[in-house]
Design a protein around this motif. Structure first.
Motif, PDB file in Angstrom:
ATOM      1  N   SER A 157       0.837  -1.204   0.000  1.00  0.00           N
ATOM      2  CA  SER A 157       0.000   0.000   0.000  1.00  0.00           C
ATOM      3  C   SER A 157       0.872   1.254   0.000  1.00  0.00           C
ATOM      4  O   SER A 157       1.915   1.282   0.638  1.00  0.00           O
ATOM      5  CB  SER A 157      -0.904   0.035   1.225  1.00  0.00           C
ATOM      6  N   ALA A 158       0.401   2.266  -0.723  1.00  0.00           N
ATOM      7  CA  ALA A 158       1.160   3.509  -0.815  1.00  0.00           C
ATOM      8  C   ALA A 158       0.205   4.685  -0.951  1.00  0.00           C
ATOM      9  O   ALA A 158      -0.969   4.521  -1.276  1.00  0.00           O
ATOM     10  CB  ALA A 158       2.102   3.476  -2.019  1.00  0.00           C
ATOM     11  N   ILE A 159       0.739   5.859  -0.712  1.00  0.00           N
ATOM     12  CA  ILE A 159       0.004   7.092  -0.991  1.00  0.00           C
ATOM     13  C   ILE A 159       0.474   7.579  -2.357  1.00  0.00           C
ATOM     14  O   ILE A 159       1.674   7.758  -2.582  1.00  0.00           O
ATOM     15  CB  ILE A 159       0.252   8.163   0.079  1.00  0.00           C
ATOM     16  N   PHE A 160      -0.467   7.758  -3.266  1.00  0.00           N
ATOM     17  CA  PHE A 160      -0.182   8.207  -4.625  1.00  0.00           C
ATOM     18  C   PHE A 160      -0.431   9.708  -4.705  1.00  0.00           C
ATOM     19  O   PHE A 160      -1.485  10.184  -4.296  1.00  0.00           O
ATOM     20  CB  PHE A 160      -1.087   7.460  -5.609  1.00  0.00           C
ATOM     21  N   LYS A 161       0.543  10.425  -5.224  1.00  0.00           N
ATOM     22  CA  LYS A 161       0.403  11.871  -5.382  1.00  0.00           C
ATOM     23  C   LYS A 161       0.809  12.242  -6.800  1.00  0.00           C
ATOM     24  O   LYS A 161       1.962  12.109  -7.177  1.00  0.00           O
ATOM     25  CB  LYS A 161       1.290  12.616  -4.394  1.00  0.00           C
ATOM     26  N   ALA A 162      -0.170  12.666  -7.581  1.00  0.00           N
ATOM     27  CA  ALA A 162       0.084  13.108  -8.954  1.00  0.00           C
ATOM     28  C   ALA A 162       0.448  14.583  -8.932  1.00  0.00           C
ATOM     29  O   ALA A 162      -0.218  15.382  -8.279  1.00  0.00           O
ATOM     30  CB  ALA A 162      -1.145  12.885  -9.824  1.00  0.00           C
ATOM     31  N   GLU A 163       1.514  14.928  -9.626  1.00  0.00           N
ATOM     32  CA  GLU A 163       1.944  16.322  -9.705  1.00  0.00           C
ATOM     33  C   GLU A 163       1.151  17.064 -10.785  1.00  0.00           C
ATOM     34  O   GLU A 163       1.336  18.246 -10.971  1.00  0.00           O
ATOM     35  CB  GLU A 163       3.439  16.404 -10.013  1.00  0.00           C
ATOM     36  N   ALA A 164       0.277  16.351 -11.473  1.00  0.00           N
ATOM     37  CA  ALA A 164      -0.527  16.942 -12.547  1.00  0.00           C
ATOM     38  C   ALA A 164      -1.820  17.501 -11.964  1.00  0.00           C
ATOM     39  O   ALA A 164      -1.937  17.722 -10.765  1.00  0.00           O
ATOM     40  CB  ALA A 164      -0.816  15.887 -13.605  1.00  0.00           C
ATOM     41  N   ASP A 165      -2.796  17.668 -12.809  1.00  0.00           N
ATOM     42  CA  ASP A 165      -4.095  18.198 -12.425  1.00  0.00           C
ATOM     43  C   ASP A 165      -4.751  17.290 -11.385  1.00  0.00           C
ATOM     44  O   ASP A 165      -5.090  16.150 -11.668  1.00  0.00           O
ATOM     45  CB  ASP A 165      -4.987  18.301 -13.660  1.00  0.00           C
ATOM     46  N   GLN A 166      -4.925  17.779 -10.174  1.00  0.00           N
ATOM     47  CA  GLN A 166      -5.468  16.958  -9.110  1.00  0.00           C
ATOM     48  C   GLN A 166      -6.978  16.792  -9.198  1.00  0.00           C
ATOM     49  O   GLN A 166      -7.563  16.039  -8.437  1.00  0.00           O
ATOM     50  CB  GLN A 166      -5.066  17.513  -7.760  1.00  0.00           C
ATOM     51  N   LEU A 167      -7.631  17.488 -10.122  1.00  0.00           N
ATOM     52  CA  LEU A 167      -9.057  17.264 -10.322  1.00  0.00           C
ATOM     53  C   LEU A 167      -9.291  15.895 -10.948  1.00  0.00           C
ATOM     54  O   LEU A 167     -10.309  15.276 -10.715  1.00  0.00           O
ATOM     55  CB  LEU A 167      -9.660  18.354 -11.206  1.00  0.00           C
ATOM     56  N   LEU A 168      -8.340  15.416 -11.743  1.00  0.00           N
ATOM     57  CA  LEU A 168      -8.472  14.117 -12.376  1.00  0.00           C
ATOM     58  C   LEU A 168      -8.093  12.986 -11.420  1.00  0.00           C
ATOM     59  O   LEU A 168      -8.864  12.068 -11.190  1.00  0.00           O
ATOM     60  CB  LEU A 168      -7.592  14.052 -13.629  1.00  0.00           C
ATOM     61  N   LEU A 169      -6.893  13.053 -10.861  1.00  0.00           N
ATOM     62  CA  LEU A 169      -6.410  12.012  -9.950  1.00  0.00           C
ATOM     63  C   LEU A 169      -6.033  12.638  -8.616  1.00  0.00           C
ATOM     64  O   LEU A 169      -4.971  13.239  -8.485  1.00  0.00           O
ATOM     65  CB  LEU A 169      -5.195  11.299 -10.540  1.00  0.00           C
ATOM     66  N   PRO A 170      -6.883  12.509  -7.617  1.00  0.00           N
ATOM     67  CA  PRO A 170      -6.559  13.083  -6.301  1.00  0.00           C
ATOM     68  C   PRO A 170      -5.511  12.241  -5.594  1.00  0.00           C
ATOM     69  O   PRO A 170      -5.256  11.094  -5.964  1.00  0.00           O
ATOM     70  CB  PRO A 170      -7.896  13.011  -5.569  1.00  0.00           C
ATOM     71  N   ASN A 171      -4.899  12.796  -4.568  1.00  0.00           N
ATOM     72  CA  ASN A 171      -4.004  12.017  -3.714  1.00  0.00           C
ATOM     73  C   ASN A 171      -4.852  10.939  -3.054  1.00  0.00           C
ATOM     74  O   ASN A 171      -5.921  11.225  -2.521  1.00  0.00           O
ATOM     75  CB  ASN A 171      -3.380  12.885  -2.628  1.00  0.00           C
ATOM     76  N   SER A 217       4.789  11.992 -10.928  1.00  0.00           N
ATOM     77  CA  SER A 217       4.086  11.675  -9.686  1.00  0.00           C
ATOM     78  C   SER A 217       5.027  10.942  -8.733  1.00  0.00           C
ATOM     79  O   SER A 217       6.185  10.699  -9.060  1.00  0.00           O
ATOM     80  CB  SER A 217       2.851  10.824  -9.987  1.00  0.00           C
ATOM     81  N   ARG A 218       4.490  10.608  -7.563  1.00  0.00           N
ATOM     82  CA  ARG A 218       5.288   9.884  -6.572  1.00  0.00           C
ATOM     83  C   ARG A 218       4.404   8.929  -5.788  1.00  0.00           C
ATOM     84  O   ARG A 218       3.194   9.130  -5.655  1.00  0.00           O
ATOM     85  CB  ARG A 218       6.031  10.833  -5.652  1.00  0.00           C
ATOM     86  N   LEU A 219       5.041   7.892  -5.269  1.00  0.00           N
ATOM     87  CA  LEU A 219       4.393   6.909  -4.417  1.00  0.00           C
ATOM     88  C   LEU A 219       5.177   6.837  -3.117  1.00  0.00           C
ATOM     89  O   LEU A 219       6.407   6.744  -3.139  1.00  0.00           O
ATOM     90  CB  LEU A 219       4.384   5.524  -5.080  1.00  0.00           C
ATOM     91  N   ASP A 220       4.479   6.877  -1.990  1.00  0.00           N
ATOM     92  CA  ASP A 220       5.107   6.765  -0.672  1.00  0.00           C
ATOM     93  C   ASP A 220       4.623   5.485  -0.003  1.00  0.00           C
ATOM     94  O   ASP A 220       3.455   5.382   0.376  1.00  0.00           O
ATOM     95  CB  ASP A 220       4.749   7.966   0.214  1.00  0.00           C
ATOM     96  N   TYR A 221       5.532   4.520   0.130  1.00  0.00           N
ATOM     97  CA  TYR A 221       5.262   3.265   0.813  1.00  0.00           C
ATOM     98  C   TYR A 221       5.824   3.365   2.221  1.00  0.00           C
ATOM     99  O   TYR A 221       6.918   3.892   2.410  1.00  0.00           O
ATOM    100  CB  TYR A 221       5.948   2.097   0.091  1.00  0.00           C
ATOM    101  N   PHE A 222       5.090   2.833   3.210  1.00  0.00           N
ATOM    102  CA  PHE A 222       5.575   2.884   4.590  1.00  0.00           C
ATOM    103  C   PHE A 222       5.063   1.671   5.356  1.00  0.00           C
ATOM    104  O   PHE A 222       3.888   1.343   5.303  1.00  0.00           O
ATOM    105  CB  PHE A 222       5.106   4.164   5.282  1.00  0.00           C
ATOM    106  N   ASN A 223       5.968   1.002   6.080  1.00  0.00           N
ATOM    107  CA  ASN A 223       5.613  -0.104   6.962  1.00  0.00           C
ATOM    108  C   ASN A 223       5.962   0.330   8.374  1.00  0.00           C
ATOM    109  O   ASN A 223       7.138   0.436   8.721  1.00  0.00           O
ATOM    110  CB  ASN A 223       6.381  -1.367   6.573  1.00  0.00           C
TER     111      ASN A 223
END
Length: 166
Positions: A23-37, A71-77
């Protein structure tokens, strides 16, 4: 007979660690109206360094296919204090072009469920406290140790950085 140096990066160690966390938090650096965090579950990490997952999208928005966005993905355990942050370009993949391994995980209709299939290409990864697995084959341990030695900065003993942009 000449031997050429194999320059393709090996994503087996990093891919295994990503799949363990999943599991990760997805953060798109593009238009956040299309793909939210949002929080995603990883479907697969392939040998080319692509991370495949579904991301939620907003209602009544037409996705833009075949266009990369950073974009970026943040994985954390939390239990192991392991963290992997991955940076790179992502692309929304149309439902009819989804690879075979996705079909077992595809919702009834992507449009009805308001999710989109995303292919994320690893360009850079920062890893903290990954550790080694005792059940890994010796060749995999050797590769992981070599990558750790090659990519770790001097003086940093717990951080591992993969940077393919250089």
């Amino acid at each position: 007979m000449t031997e050429s140096l194999h320059t393709d990066p090996d994503f087996s160690f990093l891919g295994k660690k990503i799949m363990e966390i999943n599991s990760a938090i997805f953060k798109a650096e593009a238009d956040q109206l299309l793909l939210p965090n949002n929080v995603i579950s990883t479907l697969r990490v392939d040998v080319k360094g692509n991370i495949w997952f579904f991301s939620s999208c907003q209602k009544n928005v037409t996705p833009i296919y075949n266009t990369d966005f950073y974009s970026r993905l943040d994985y954390f355990n939390k239990e192991k204090s392991t963290r992997i942050t991955v940076f790179g370009p992502a692309q929304i993949v149309p439902e009819m072009e989804a690879p075979d391994f996705v079909f077992g995980n595809v919702p009834a209709s992507l449009a009805e469920r308001q999710v989109l299939l995303v292919r994320f290409k690893i360009e850079k990864a920062e890893c903290y406290n990954l550790g080694r697995d005792e059940d890994d084959p010796w060749l995999q341990k050797l590769k992981a140790n070599f990558q750790y030695w090659l990519f770790t900065g001097s003086g940093e003993t717990r951080k591992l950085t993969f940077d393919l942009t250089k």
